[in-house]
Write a protein that holds these residues in place. Structure first.
Motif, PDB file in Angstrom:
ATOM      1  N   UNK A 334       0.811  -1.215   0.000  1.00  0.00           N
ATOM      2  CA  UNK A 334       0.000   0.000   0.000  1.00  0.00           C
ATOM      3  C   UNK A 334       0.843   1.263   0.000  1.00  0.00           C
ATOM      4  N   UNK A 335       2.155   1.132  -0.143  1.00  0.00           N
ATOM      5  CA  UNK A 335       3.010   2.310  -0.169  1.00  0.00           C
ATOM      6  C   UNK A 335       3.462   2.769   1.197  1.00  0.00           C
ATOM      7  N   UNK A 336       3.132   2.015   2.221  1.00  0.00           N
ATOM      8  CA  UNK A 336       3.515   2.380   3.586  1.00  0.00           C
ATOM      9  C   UNK A 336       5.026   2.257   3.743  1.00  0.00           C
ATOM     10  N   UNK A 337       5.639   3.203   4.463  1.00  0.00           N
ATOM     11  CA  UNK A 337       7.055   3.060   4.791  1.00  0.00           C
ATOM     12  C   UNK A 337       7.323   3.150   6.292  1.00  0.00           C
ATOM     13  N   UNK A 615      -2.863   2.968  -1.439  1.00  0.00           N
ATOM     14  CA  UNK A 615      -1.875   2.754  -2.504  1.00  0.00           C
ATOM     15  C   UNK A 615      -1.730   4.001  -3.362  1.00  0.00           C
ATOM     16  N   UNK A 616      -2.835   4.693  -3.603  1.00  0.00           N
ATOM     17  CA  UNK A 616      -2.771   5.952  -4.350  1.00  0.00           C
ATOM     18  C   UNK A 616      -2.214   7.072  -3.489  1.00  0.00           C
ATOM     19  N   UNK A 617      -2.710   7.172  -2.265  1.00  0.00           N
ATOM     20  CA  UNK A 617      -2.325   8.275  -1.388  1.00  0.00           C
ATOM     21  C   UNK A 617      -0.853   8.225  -0.995  1.00  0.00           C
ATOM     22  N   UNK A 618      -0.311   7.014  -0.862  1.00  0.00           N
ATOM     23  CA  UNK A 618       1.061   6.851  -0.390  1.00  0.00           C
ATOM     24  C   UNK A 618       2.045   6.536  -1.519  1.00  0.00           C
ATOM     25  N   UNK A 619       1.600   6.651  -2.759  1.00  0.00           N
ATOM     26  CA  UNK A 619       2.523   6.481  -3.882  1.00  0.00           C
ATOM     27  C   UNK A 619       3.578   7.579  -3.860  1.00  0.00           C
ATOM     28  N   UNK A 620       4.715   7.319  -4.487  1.00  0.00           N
ATOM     29  CA  UNK A 620       5.776   8.332  -4.526  1.00  0.00           C
ATOM     30  C   UNK A 620       5.277   9.642  -5.118  1.00  0.00           C
ATOM     31  N   UNK A 621       4.362   9.537  -6.101  1.00  0.00           N
ATOM     32  CA  UNK A 621       3.837  10.736  -6.754  1.00  0.00           C
ATOM     33  C   UNK A 621       2.327  10.786  -6.589  1.00  0.00           C
TER      34      UNK A 621
END
Length: 802
Positions: A334-337, A615-621
Motif C-alpha cells: 500500500x506504499x507504507x514506509x 496505494x494511491x495516497x502513499x505512492x511516490x507521486x
C-alpha cells in the motif's frame, strides 16, 4: 556448549479439575476453544459467553525432564508468561511473575518432577494493586493500568474483552557450563564511511576463575576481546558498508553478526543476529511554523507514510511468522514506509521486526502504555524498568526500528481528560515518560531517538496535542465533524487520525452466520465497539449521501466509500504541505477480530477500499486539487528521487460527460518536493453539475483508454447528495484473471466487492471513477467460477439520489 531443549509438548490445562490438552505457546482461551469447551468468541456474541475465562485461575502442567549429565547448570526459560503466575517444580516454588512483556529464567539444576504454572486472574491482580496504590483514571472502565499486560486484551473501541492467560511465548530448558551469554547489546553506527558494530557483552558464570574471550564475526571480518569479570566489548569496522534504507529510498542490505563466548578455545555459547547500517535522527527544532517532528534516515529527511499497528489477533500466540509477513507485505504493497506499534499492544515478536527489516518498513515502537494514568509505585515501577531494559536490548539489532515512544495519549489525557484534578498529586506515569524510559534508552540504545509520548508538543510550554508542535492526534473530526475539517490545520506530524467502516461482506457473513444484516442488527452492534460508533457513521453518511432506508448493501458500500474519502482528504492535504507536515500515520492498518473499525485490512485479512486508496495516497507521486486562500491549485507531491516534469491536462466537465473547458499545464517539481500550479480562470467548476479532472502523463484521455494507468485528481465541489449523477451505464466483460468495465456515462466510485464472488476472491484495486468511454480492468484472484452476471452484481457505484 549451551544446549537448548524446547518444552512445547506434553502440557495439559486444568479445567474444573480435569486435564485438557494444551498448546504451548498458546493461551487458555485457545485451549478451551480447541477442546470444544467454549464457543468461538469471534462469532456472533460468543465474546460474552467466554467472559468468565478471564476471571478464573488456571494451571498448566507437564513433567520437567531429569537433567542430563555433562552440564553444571540447567535453566528453565520462559520467553513470555501472560501475566501473573506462580511456577513450581514438584511442589517447590521457583518464583512468582507479573509481567506479560518480560522473559523469565529459573535455575532448576538437579530438579525434576511435575512442573506447574498457575495463573492468577489478571482481574484479581489488578484489583489487588489498585487497593495498594489507589485509584487511577483511564479511558475505559477495565483495570488495565494496574498490571503489565497487553492493555487491549481488556477491550478497546475496536476490540473484544478477552482477558487472556497462558504460556504465550516459547519455553525451553537451557543446559550450560562455565559461562553463558546473559546479554549482548549491539551498537550499530556509521562512521566516516565505515559500518561499525560494537558489541557490549554481559556473561553469567558458574566458574569465576575461568578465563573467557568473545569472538565477533561480521562477514569475513573477525575481532576478539577478553572478558573482564562479567563484561566485554568487541568492535568491528566494516569498510564500504552498504546502507540500509527505508522502502522507496534504497535497498535493505542486512549483515549477519555472530558472537561466540569461548573458554580455552572451546565455544560455550553463541549469539546471532542481523543488523543494518544506517543513521537515524529526529529533527524537533523550532521554526516559523512551530516545532517540527521530522525523521531523518541516512541524512535524508522523510515524509513518513505510516499506519498504526495493533496486535493482529486478540490471542497473539496465534500470529505466526507467515501471518506477520503477509500483513506487513500488505502494508508495503500500500506504499507504507512506517509502521507504528501502538502502546496498548505489545513489543512484537522477532518475526515482526525481521519482516520490517527485510521490507524496508520503518518501525516506531511505543512502550506499552495507553490511554490511562499509570501508577509509579511498586510493584509496577520495578516491572516497568525491567521490561524496558529487556526489550530495548532485544530489539536493538533491527535497523527498521527508528523511534522509541514513551506512551499513547497519556500526556494528553493528563491535561485534557480531567485526570489532573482527579489525581490530586498522585503519580500517573509522567515519571516513566520523562524519567525512567528516556534514561533507559539513553543508557542502552543511544543510536535511536526517544520521544516521551504521542501526541506530545515537546514540552509542557505547549498543549500536548498542539498541531503546531510535535506530534498530533486528530480525533475531533471523526468524533464530531465532517472530514473536510481536516483541511483547517497543518499539523507538524499527524500520528493518529482515521474513519470507521465495517469489514468486508464475507467477513460479516462468517462472523454473523444466519443474521439478517442491518446497521443495528444484534451482531452488527456487538461487533461495533466504539462509543456511538454507528451514530458517527450515520452522521458522516448524512453529510454526503442520501442513504436509502433498509438497504444494508448500499449502507455497507457507502460507509466504505466514506472511509476512503475521509482518509484521502487528510493525507492529500497534509502531504501537499510537506515539509511543514512531515508525516501521517493512519489509524489503523489491521484488526484483531471481525469488527467495524478504522482498519484498512479487516479481521479476516481482507482489504477494504481504504487499503487500495492508500496505494494511491502513499505512492511516490500524488496529484491533488486543493483549495487555497488564493483559489484552486493543482498540487504535485513528488516523493521520488527523480524530478517530476511533463504536461498535465485539466478538464472542466459536466456530470453528463461534456468537456466545458480544457487547458494544459507544464509540471516541474524537484525530487522529494511539492509543486503547486494555479488552476487557470474558467476551469473551476461552477455548482453541483460540474467537476474538474487533472490527468498526469499516462492517464486516460477522452474517448477511450484504460483508467488507472497514470495519475488523476478529481475535484467535485458539492456533496454527492446534491450532484445530479446520471443513471450509471457500463458494460462488464470477463478477461483472463479479472473483469473489464467500460463506462457509458460518468461512473463515480466504482467498486468490485470481490468477496461477494466467493470468500477467497480478492480484487487488485478498490474505488475507481470512470469518465464516459473509459474502461478499467480489475484483476481478481481466488475466484473459482468466473461469471459476468455475478461480477456485475458485485459492482457498486454512485447513483442518482432517490
Amino acid at each position: 556448549m549451551l544446549e537448548a531443549s524446547p518444552l512445547d509438548e506434553g502440557w495439559t490445562l486444568r479445567h474444573e479439575g480435569e486435564p485438557l490438552p494444551a498448546s504451548v505457546p498458546g493461551c487458555v482461551h485457545t485451549d478451551l476453544l480447541a477442546a470444544g469447551v467454549v464457543p468461538d468468541p469471534f462469532v456472533g456474541t460468543g465474546e460474552d459467553e467466554v467472559a468468565w475465562v478471564g476471571r478464573r485461575e488456571w494451571t498448566y502442567e507437564r513433567e520437567l525432564p531429569a537433567a542430563l549429565s555433562g552440564h553444571e547448570q540447567t535453566d528453565l526459560v520462559f520467553d513470555g508468561l501472560d501475566t501473573v503466575a506462580e511456577i513450581t517444580v514438584d511442589g517447590r516454588p521457583l518464583g512468582r511473575v507479573r509481567n506479560m512483556h518480560r522473559s523469565y529464567r529459573f535455575d532448576v539444576t538437579g530438579l525434576e518432577g511435575p512442573l506447574a504454572v498457575r495463573f492468577i486472574s489478571a482481574y484479581a491482580e489488578a484489583e489487588a494493586v489498585r487497593g495498594t496504590v489507589g485509584d487511577r483514571p483511564a479511558a475505559y472502565a477495565e483495570p488495565y493500568q494496574y498490571l503489565r499486560k497487553m492493555a487491549c486484551s481488556f477491550g478497546w473501541d475496536w476490540g473484544p474483552t478477552l482477558v487472556t492467560a497462558g504460556i504465550w511465548r516459547p519455553v525451553r530448558l537451557e543446559r550450560w557450563s562455565t559461562a553463558r551469554l546473559a546479554r549482548v547489546r549491539p551498537l550499530v553506527s556509521v562512521e566516516q564511511g565505515f559500518g561499525v558494530v560494537e558489541l557490549r557483552v554481559d556473561v553469567e558464570r558458574t566458574r569465576v576463575e575461568a578465563a573467557l574471550t568473545v569472538e565477533a564475526r561480521v562477514g569475513g571480518l573477525r575481532a576478539r576481546a577478553e572478558v573482564s569479570g562479567s563484561t566485554a566489548t568487541v568492535r568491528i569496522e566494516v569498510p564500504d558498508a552498504r546502507l540500509w534504507w527505508p522502502r522507496g529510498y534504497g535497498e535493505q542490505p542486512l549483515y549477519e553478526v555472530e558472537l561466540t563466548l569461548l573458554h580455552g578455545g572451546a565455544p560455550l555459547d553463541v549469539w546471532r543476529r542481523r543488523v543494518g547500517f544506517r543513521t537515524v535522527g529526529l529533527d524537533t527544532s523550532a521554526d516559523a511554523h512551530g516545532t517540527g517532528f521530522t525523521l531523518v534516515v541516512n541524512g535524508e529527511r522523510l515524509f513518513a507514510r505510516g499506519v498504526n499497528w495493533i496486535p493482529d489477533d486478540v490471542f497473539p500466540s496465534r500470529v505466526t511468522r507467515e501471518r506477520y509477513r503477509a500483513r506487513l507485505e500488505q502494508a508495503a504493497g500500500a506504499g507504507v514506509d512506517l509502521v507504528r506499534v501502538w502502546g496498548g499492544g505489545l513489543y512484537e515478536s522477532e518475526d515482526f521486526y525481521d519482516a520490517c527489516d527485510e521490507l524496508g518498513l520503518l518501525v516506531w515502537q511505543d512502550f506499552p502504555f495507553a490511554c490511562a494514568a499509570y501508577p509509579e509505585e511498586q510493584p509496577l515501577r520495578g516491572e516497568v524498568e525491567a521490561e524496558a531494559r529487556e526489550n530495548v536490548v532485544r530489539l536493538m539489532p533491527h535497523p527498521s526500528l527508528v523511534l522509541w515512544n514513551g506512551n499513547n495519549e497519556n500526556l494528553w489525557g493528563f491535561r485534557d481528560w480531567g485526570w489532573e484534578e482527579r489525581l490530586a498529586g498522585d503519580s500517573w506515569g509522567e515519571g516513566y515518560y520523562l524519567g525512567v524510559l528516556p534514561r533507559v534508552v539513553a543508557e542502552l540504545d543511544p543510536t535511536r531517538p526517544y520521544t516521551p509520548g504521542s501526541p506530545w508538543s515537546g514540552s509542557w510550554e505547549h498543549h500536548p496535542n498542539d498541531p503546531a508542535h510535535g506530534t498530533h492526534h486528530s480525533w475531533e473530526v471523526w468524533n464530531r465533524r465532517d472530514y473536510t475539517e481536516y483541511l483547517r490545520e497543518v499539523p507538524r506530524f499527524v500520528a493518529e487520525f482515521g474513519w470507521q467502516a465495517p469489514p468486508a461482506h464475507a467477513t460479516l457473513r462468517r462472523a454473523l452466520p444466519g443474521e439478517e444484516l442491518a446497521p443495528d442488527s444484534p451482531g452488527m452492534l456487538h461487533h461495533q465497539k466504539a462509543e456511538d460508533g454507528n451514530g458517527k457513521l450515520a452522521r458522516g453518511l448524512a453529510r454526503r449521501f442520501a442513504v436509502p432506508e433498509g438497504d444494508f448493501d448500499r449502507w455497507h458500500y457507502l460507509t466504505q466509500v466514506t472511509q476512503a474519502r475521509a482518509v484521502a482528504a487528510g493525507v492529500e492535504h497534509w502531504r501537499s504541505h510537506w515539509p511543514v507536515c512531515a508525516g501521517t500515520i493512519v489509524w489503523q492498518l489491521n484488526d484483531c477480530w471481525p469488527v467495524t473499525s478504522w482498519a484498512a485490512i479487516d479481521g479476516d485479512g481482507r482489504e477494504k477500499p481504504l487499503y487500495h486508496e492508500l496505494r494511491r495516497l502513499y505512492a511516490d507521486r500524488l496529484l491533488t486539487l486543493r483549495a487555497r486562500d488564493h483559489g484552486l491549485v493543482l498540487a504535485a507531491v513528488n516523493q521520488s528521487r527523480e524530478p517530476w516534469t511533463g504536461a498535465v491536462s485539466l478538464r472542466r466537465m459536466s456530470v453528463e460527460g461534456a468537456v466545458i473547458e480544457a487547458a494544459e499545464l507544464e509540471l516541474a517539481v524537484g525530487a522529494r518536493a511539492v509543486g503547486e500550479l494555479p488552476v487557470p480562470p474558467g476551469l473551476e467548476p461552477a455548482g453541483a453539475k460540474e467537476f474538474l479532472v487533472a490527468d498526469a502523463p499516462g492517464s486516460p484521455r477522452p474517448g477511450g483508454g484504460a483508467a488507472g494507468e497514470g495519475l488523476r485528481a478529481l475535484h467535485f465541489p458539492a456533496a454527492d447528495r446534491d450532484i445530479p449523477y446520471p443513471r450509471p451505464r457500463f458494460e462488464v466483460s470477463l478477461v483472463p484473471g479479472g473483469v473489464t468495465v467500460t463506462a457509458g456515462t460518468l461512473v463515480r466510485d466504482l467498486l468490485l466487492q470481490a468477496d461477494r464472488l466467493g470468500p477467497t476472491a480478492r480484487a487488485d484495486r478498490g474505488l475507481v471513477t470512470l469518465l464516459p468511454g473509459e474502461r478499467v480492468t480489475i484483476g481478481v484472484r481466488g475466484w473459482e467460477t468466473p461469471d459476468a452476471a455475478a461480477a456485475r452484481a458485485a459492482l457498486y457505484c454512485q447513483e442518482p439520489a432517490r
